[in-house]
Design an enzyme around this catalytic site. Sequence first.
Site, PDB file in Angstrom:
ATOM      1  N   ASN A  28     107.172  81.437  54.951  1.00 34.72           N
ATOM      2  CA  ASN A  28     105.830  81.990  55.159  1.00 34.72           C
ATOM      3  C   ASN A  28     104.876  81.392  54.114  1.00 34.72           C
ATOM      4  O   ASN A  28     104.934  81.749  52.939  1.00 34.72           O
ATOM      5  CB  ASN A  28     105.898  83.510  55.037  1.00 34.72           C
TER       6      ASN A  28
ATOM      7  N   HIS B 171     101.509  82.952  63.509  1.00 32.39           N
ATOM      8  CA  HIS B 171     101.773  82.998  62.061  1.00 32.39           C
ATOM      9  C   HIS B 171     103.288  83.085  61.860  1.00 32.39           C
ATOM     10  O   HIS B 171     103.980  83.771  62.612  1.00 32.39           O
ATOM     11  CB  HIS B 171     101.072  84.219  61.460  1.00 32.39           C
TER      12      HIS B 171
ATOM     13  N   CYS C 253      97.328  86.773  55.462  1.00 35.07           N
ATOM     14  CA  CYS C 253      97.962  85.827  56.406  1.00 35.07           C
ATOM     15  C   CYS C 253      97.107  85.542  57.641  1.00 35.07           C
ATOM     16  O   CYS C 253      97.413  84.621  58.401  1.00 35.07           O
ATOM     17  CB  CYS C 253      99.325  86.342  56.833  1.00 35.07           C
TER      18      CYS C 253
END
Length: 332
Positions: A286, A256, A116
Site C-alpha cells: 500500500n 486503491h 489513500c
Amino acid sequence: MSKLTAVIRGIEASVPEYELTNKELEKMVDTTEEWIMTRTGIHTRHILKGEGLGTSDMGADAVNKLLAKTNTKPEEVDMVICATVTPDMQFPATANIISDKCGIKNAFSFDLNAACSGFLYALATASKFIESGSHKKVIVVGADKMSSIVDYTDRTTCILFGDAAGAVLLEPSEEGLGIKDSILASDGAGRVYLHQKAGGSVKPASHETVDAREHYVYQEGQPVFKFAVSNMADVAVEIMEKNGLTSDDISWLVPHQANMRIIEATARRMGIKKEQVMINIAKYGNTTNATIPLCIWEWEKQLSKGDNLILAAFGGGFTWGSIYLKWGYDSQ
Ligand code: UT7
C-alpha cells in the site's frame, strides 16, 4: 464551442530500488510470509533508503520523467498538486518543492491530504481548473514515503506499506476524453480508526510523544477493512449507475491497493472480471497516494484511446471516492 474535459496526456512513476520482502519482515516482527500473503496479498514493498531523501525526491523523479515523455517544458506547466500524507516537512508544501526541483517556475502548487483517496481528490480538483479553461497543463502527483511514518516493531501495520510516487499530466480535450465524472466523500468520524497521533497542532512533537511511538501510523485494521469494503464498492457501483455503465462497458477497474480482499470484493460487486482489474499490490504493498497512478503506469501499454476506466479508493479520514474516465491515447 464544445465542452472542455481534462484528459491524461501521460503518466510516469518513481519506485525506489530497495525491496522489503515478507521473508525479511519475518526476521523483524512476529509474522509469517503465509499470514501476510493470505491476509493482504502483499509479497514485497519498495523502500526509499538514503539520508535526506523524502517524498519530493520520488515526486520530482516521476515529474521529470513525465515532462520528458510528454515533451513538456517545465515553464509550460501552470499548476501542480501533490497528494501526500508524508510531506517533506509540515510546510512548505511538497508540491512547491517538487516544482522547484523540476524547474517549474510558472505554476501555482499545493498539497492535498485525503489519505489513500488523495490521488482521486487531486485529479478531480485539477480537472475543474482545466474544464473552466483557466489552466492548460496541470500535473497531479501522488507520492508517499510511508516508511517515514511506519513503526517497524508493529506487525499489524509494518507489513502493509511501501514508498513510491506517480504523476500524470492533464490537458484540455475537446473530444470528450478524460475525466467524465467523480464522486468523492468523507466522514471525519472515522479518524479514530486510522491516524497519526502526534506531530500536529493538538499534540506537537515532544520527548514524550516520541517515547510513546505516537508519530507512526495507528490503525485498527478490522473496522477500517469493514468500511473500506462497503464504501469503496458502493461508490464504484454508484458511479457506474449514475453514468449508465454496465460491467461490459468498463475496460478496467483501477482500485486503491490496500488489501487484495478489498479489491476482490469491489470487483465482485461491480461484476468486473479479475482480468480487467489492475492489481499490483503483491509488488508494492500500500503506497497510499501512489497506488492508483502506479497501476495506470504499469498498465499504460495495454490501454487504448476511449477505454472506460473506473478508479476507486478508500482511506483514512475516512475518505473515499470514484472517478470515471475515458483514456486519452494509444501508447504503442
Ligand atoms: O489504505 C488505507 C485503508 N486501510 C485499509 O484498507 C486496511 C484495512 N484492513 C486490513 O487490510 C486488514 O484488517 C489487515 C490486513 C490490517 C489485518 O487483517 P485482518 O484479517 O483484519 O486481521 P486482524 O486484525 O483481525 O488480526 C487477526 C489476527 C490477530 O491475532 P488474534 O487476536 O486473532 O490472536 C492479530 O494479532 O492476526 C494477528 N496479526 C498478525 N499475525 C501475524 C496481525 N498482524 C499480524 C501479522 N502477522 N503481521
